[in-house]
Design a protein around this motif. Structure first.
Motif, PDB file in Angstrom:
ATOM      1  N   PRO A  18     -12.302  46.161  56.435  1.00 28.82           N
ATOM      2  CA  PRO A  18     -13.183  45.237  55.716  1.00 28.82           C
ATOM      3  C   PRO A  18     -13.359  43.978  56.550  1.00 28.82           C
ATOM      4  O   PRO A  18     -12.449  43.557  57.259  1.00 28.82           O
ATOM      5  CB  PRO A  18     -12.411  44.950  54.421  1.00 28.82           C
ATOM      6  N   SER A  19     -14.525  43.407  56.479  1.00 32.30           N
ATOM      7  CA  SER A  19     -14.805  42.173  57.215  1.00 32.30           C
ATOM      8  C   SER A  19     -14.450  40.982  56.339  1.00 32.30           C
ATOM      9  O   SER A  19     -14.162  41.127  55.151  1.00 32.30           O
ATOM     10  CB  SER A  19     -16.286  42.109  57.586  1.00 32.30           C
ATOM     11  N   TYR A  20     -14.544  39.808  56.918  1.00 35.91           N
ATOM     12  CA  TYR A  20     -14.323  38.616  56.100  1.00 35.91           C
ATOM     13  C   TYR A  20     -15.417  38.501  55.053  1.00 35.91           C
ATOM     14  O   TYR A  20     -15.179  37.998  53.951  1.00 35.91           O
ATOM     15  CB  TYR A  20     -14.180  37.361  56.953  1.00 35.91           C
ATOM     16  N   ASP A  21     -16.628  38.978  55.347  1.00 37.87           N
ATOM     17  CA  ASP A  21     -17.688  38.989  54.326  1.00 37.87           C
ATOM     18  C   ASP A  21     -17.311  39.887  53.161  1.00 37.87           C
ATOM     19  O   ASP A  21     -17.584  39.569  52.003  1.00 37.87           O
ATOM     20  CB  ASP A  21     -19.019  39.455  54.918  1.00 37.87           C
ATOM     21  N   ASP A  22     -16.686  41.034  53.465  1.00 34.79           N
ATOM     22  CA  ASP A  22     -16.226  41.929  52.401  1.00 34.79           C
ATOM     23  C   ASP A  22     -15.216  41.226  51.501  1.00 34.79           C
ATOM     24  O   ASP A  22     -15.249  41.371  50.283  1.00 34.79           O
ATOM     25  CB  ASP A  22     -15.598  43.200  52.985  1.00 34.79           C
ATOM     26  N   PHE A  23     -14.307  40.440  52.101  1.00 37.49           N
ATOM     27  CA  PHE A  23     -13.336  39.708  51.288  1.00 37.49           C
ATOM     28  C   PHE A  23     -14.019  38.620  50.462  1.00 37.49           C
ATOM     29  O   PHE A  23     -13.615  38.342  49.333  1.00 37.49           O
ATOM     30  CB  PHE A  23     -12.222  39.114  52.156  1.00 37.49           C
ATOM     31  N   GLY A  24     -15.056  37.987  50.996  1.00 39.89           N
ATOM     32  CA  GLY A  24     -15.801  36.992  50.221  1.00 39.89           C
ATOM     33  C   GLY A  24     -16.461  37.607  49.009  1.00 39.89           C
ATOM     34  O   GLY A  24     -16.385  37.071  47.894  1.00 39.89           O
ATOM     35  N   VAL A  25     -17.102  38.750  49.191  1.00 35.15           N
ATOM     36  CA  VAL A  25     -17.732  39.465  48.069  1.00 35.15           C
ATOM     37  C   VAL A  25     -16.663  39.949  47.094  1.00 35.15           C
ATOM     38  O   VAL A  25     -16.847  39.879  45.872  1.00 35.15           O
ATOM     39  CB  VAL A  25     -18.587  40.640  48.582  1.00 35.15           C
ATOM     40  N   ALA A  26     -15.538  40.406  47.614  1.00 32.59           N
ATOM     41  CA  ALA A  26     -14.443  40.855  46.753  1.00 32.59           C
ATOM     42  C   ALA A  26     -13.940  39.708  45.875  1.00 32.59           C
ATOM     43  O   ALA A  26     -13.588  39.922  44.713  1.00 32.59           O
ATOM     44  CB  ALA A  26     -13.303  41.426  47.598  1.00 32.59           C
ATOM     45  N   GLY A  27     -13.927  38.492  46.416  1.00 35.54           N
ATOM     46  CA  GLY A  27     -13.525  37.340  45.611  1.00 35.54           C
ATOM     47  C   GLY A  27     -14.477  37.126  44.454  1.00 35.54           C
ATOM     48  O   GLY A  27     -14.050  36.896  43.310  1.00 35.54           O
ATOM     49  N   PHE A  28     -15.768  37.223  44.715  1.00 36.85           N
ATOM     50  CA  PHE A  28     -16.766  37.039  43.657  1.00 36.85           C
ATOM     51  C   PHE A  28     -16.672  38.150  42.604  1.00 36.85           C
ATOM     52  O   PHE A  28     -16.667  37.882  41.405  1.00 36.85           O
ATOM     53  CB  PHE A  28     -18.178  36.996  44.255  1.00 36.85           C
ATOM     54  N   LEU A  29     -16.576  39.402  43.053  1.00 31.10           N
ATOM     55  CA  LEU A  29     -16.479  40.506  42.101  1.00 31.10           C
ATOM     56  C   LEU A  29     -15.183  40.435  41.287  1.00 31.10           C
ATOM     57  O   LEU A  29     -15.177  40.728  40.090  1.00 31.10           O
ATOM     58  CB  LEU A  29     -16.595  41.847  42.822  1.00 31.10           C
ATOM     59  N   GLN A 101     -13.004  32.994  54.769  1.00 29.21           N
ATOM     60  CA  GLN A 101     -12.545  32.356  56.002  1.00 29.21           C
ATOM     61  C   GLN A 101     -11.056  32.585  56.224  1.00 29.21           C
ATOM     62  O   GLN A 101     -10.619  32.895  57.334  1.00 29.21           O
ATOM     63  CB  GLN A 101     -12.858  30.858  55.980  1.00 29.21           C
ATOM     64  N   ASP A 102     -10.264  32.422  55.164  1.00 27.29           N
ATOM     65  CA  ASP A 102      -8.815  32.606  55.287  1.00 27.29           C
ATOM     66  C   ASP A 102      -8.460  34.051  55.621  1.00 27.29           C
ATOM     67  O   ASP A 102      -7.503  34.299  56.356  1.00 27.29           O
ATOM     68  CB  ASP A 102      -8.101  32.184  54.006  1.00 27.29           C
ATOM     69  N   SER A 103      -9.217  35.000  55.062  1.00 24.57           N
ATOM     70  CA  SER A 103      -8.906  36.401  55.363  1.00 24.57           C
ATOM     71  C   SER A 103      -9.068  36.667  56.845  1.00 24.57           C
ATOM     72  O   SER A 103      -8.321  37.446  57.426  1.00 24.57           O
ATOM     73  CB  SER A 103      -9.788  37.357  54.546  1.00 24.57           C
ATOM     74  N   PHE A 104     -10.030  36.001  57.483  1.00 26.25           N
ATOM     75  CA  PHE A 104     -10.190  36.170  58.932  1.00 26.25           C
ATOM     76  C   PHE A 104      -9.139  35.363  59.688  1.00 26.25           C
ATOM     77  O   PHE A 104      -8.424  35.898  60.539  1.00 26.25           O
ATOM     78  CB  PHE A 104     -11.580  35.760  59.393  1.00 26.25           C
ATOM     79  N   ASN A 105      -9.031  34.069  59.377  1.00 25.29           N
ATOM     80  CA  ASN A 105      -8.132  33.186  60.134  1.00 25.29           C
ATOM     81  C   ASN A 105      -6.660  33.570  60.009  1.00 25.29           C
ATOM     82  O   ASN A 105      -5.905  33.472  60.973  1.00 25.29           O
ATOM     83  CB  ASN A 105      -8.318  31.739  59.689  1.00 25.29           C
ATOM     84  N   ASP A 106      -6.252  33.983  58.820  1.00 26.94           N
ATOM     85  CA  ASP A 106      -4.839  34.242  58.574  1.00 26.94           C
ATOM     86  C   ASP A 106      -4.465  35.714  58.612  1.00 26.94           C
ATOM     87  O   ASP A 106      -3.283  36.041  58.595  1.00 26.94           O
ATOM     88  CB  ASP A 106      -4.428  33.697  57.204  1.00 26.94           C
ATOM     89  N   TYR A 107      -5.466  36.617  58.661  1.00 34.10           N
ATOM     90  CA  TYR A 107      -5.129  38.015  58.421  1.00 34.10           C
ATOM     91  C   TYR A 107      -5.906  38.984  59.305  1.00 34.10           C
ATOM     92  O   TYR A 107      -5.333  39.668  60.141  1.00 34.10           O
ATOM     93  CB  TYR A 107      -5.395  38.308  56.946  1.00 34.10           C
ATOM     94  N   LEU A 108      -7.227  39.034  59.147  1.00 32.29           N
ATOM     95  CA  LEU A 108      -8.010  40.073  59.810  1.00 32.29           C
ATOM     96  C   LEU A 108      -7.987  39.990  61.329  1.00 32.29           C
ATOM     97  O   LEU A 108      -8.039  41.022  61.989  1.00 32.29           O
ATOM     98  CB  LEU A 108      -9.460  40.049  59.314  1.00 32.29           C
ATOM     99  N   GLN A 109      -7.900  38.797  61.881  1.00 28.50           N
ATOM    100  CA  GLN A 109      -7.911  38.709  63.345  1.00 28.50           C
ATOM    101  C   GLN A 109      -6.694  39.391  63.966  1.00 28.50           C
ATOM    102  O   GLN A 109      -6.738  39.810  65.108  1.00 28.50           O
ATOM    103  CB  GLN A 109      -8.026  37.263  63.810  1.00 28.50           C
ATOM    104  N   TYR A 110      -5.620  39.523  63.207  1.00 26.08           N
ATOM    105  CA  TYR A 110      -4.437  40.210  63.717  1.00 26.08           C
ATOM    106  C   TYR A 110      -4.588  41.722  63.591  1.00 26.08           C
ATOM    107  O   TYR A 110      -4.025  42.471  64.375  1.00 26.08           O
ATOM    108  CB  TYR A 110      -3.185  39.740  62.978  1.00 26.08           C
TER     109      TYR A 110
END
Length: 145
Positions: A18-29, A101-110
């Motif tokens: 999942p991308s950071y965009d996917d996590f953003g949409v997941a937050g809204f849903l 943003q946090d999902s990418f900065n703290d998680y997905l980039q790893y």
């Protein structure tokens, strides 16, 4: 409640994370579900169909889940009082932005070390079954078929 969406294969290789965009949409849903029924469990699954069918589930836990549920409760209480919810909706939108943003900065980039700022950035092709980076706010689980 489980939300499914497709991540098609590209060039014969998996585009499964999942991308950071996917996590953003997941937050809204998640917010939409929890404002209606806070007792439901919410999970998201990215699906890749093809020669090798792959399913990856992802979502929130810990403080991220707590923050989403808190805003959803405030929204539910405001609508019960027939109060203006515009301020709460703005906070929820800002929360979704920060979760992405946090999902990418703290998680997905790893999990997926791709420099998305580059013009030639590729889609993540990391295989989720090898992913082990821990997080106290986000999760990704490989669901072998």
């Amino acid at each position: 409640m489980i939300f499914f969406h497709n991540h098609p294969a590209e060039g014969g290789r998996a585009a499964m994370f999942p991308s950071y965009d996917d996590f953003g949409v997941a937050g809204f849903l998640s917010f939409m579900v929890y404002r209606e029924n806070p007792s439901l469990a919410v999970e998201f699954r990215a699906v890749q169909l093809g020669k090798e069918r792959t399913i990856v589930s992802y979502g929130f836990k810990g403080t991220a889940l707590k923050d989403i549920k808190k805003v959803a409760l405030e929204y539910r209480n405001a609508t019960a009082r027939k109060a203006d919810v515009a301020v709460i909706e703005k906070r929820q939108s800002l929360l979704d932005y920060h979760l992405a943003q946090d999902s990418f900065n703290d998680y997905l980039q790893y999990a997926c070390p791709v420099d998305l700022a580059r013009n030639d950035a590729e889609v993540c092709r990391t295989h989720p079954q090898y992913f082990i980076w821990p997080s106290d706010r986000f999760f990704i689980h490989y669901r072998p078929q």
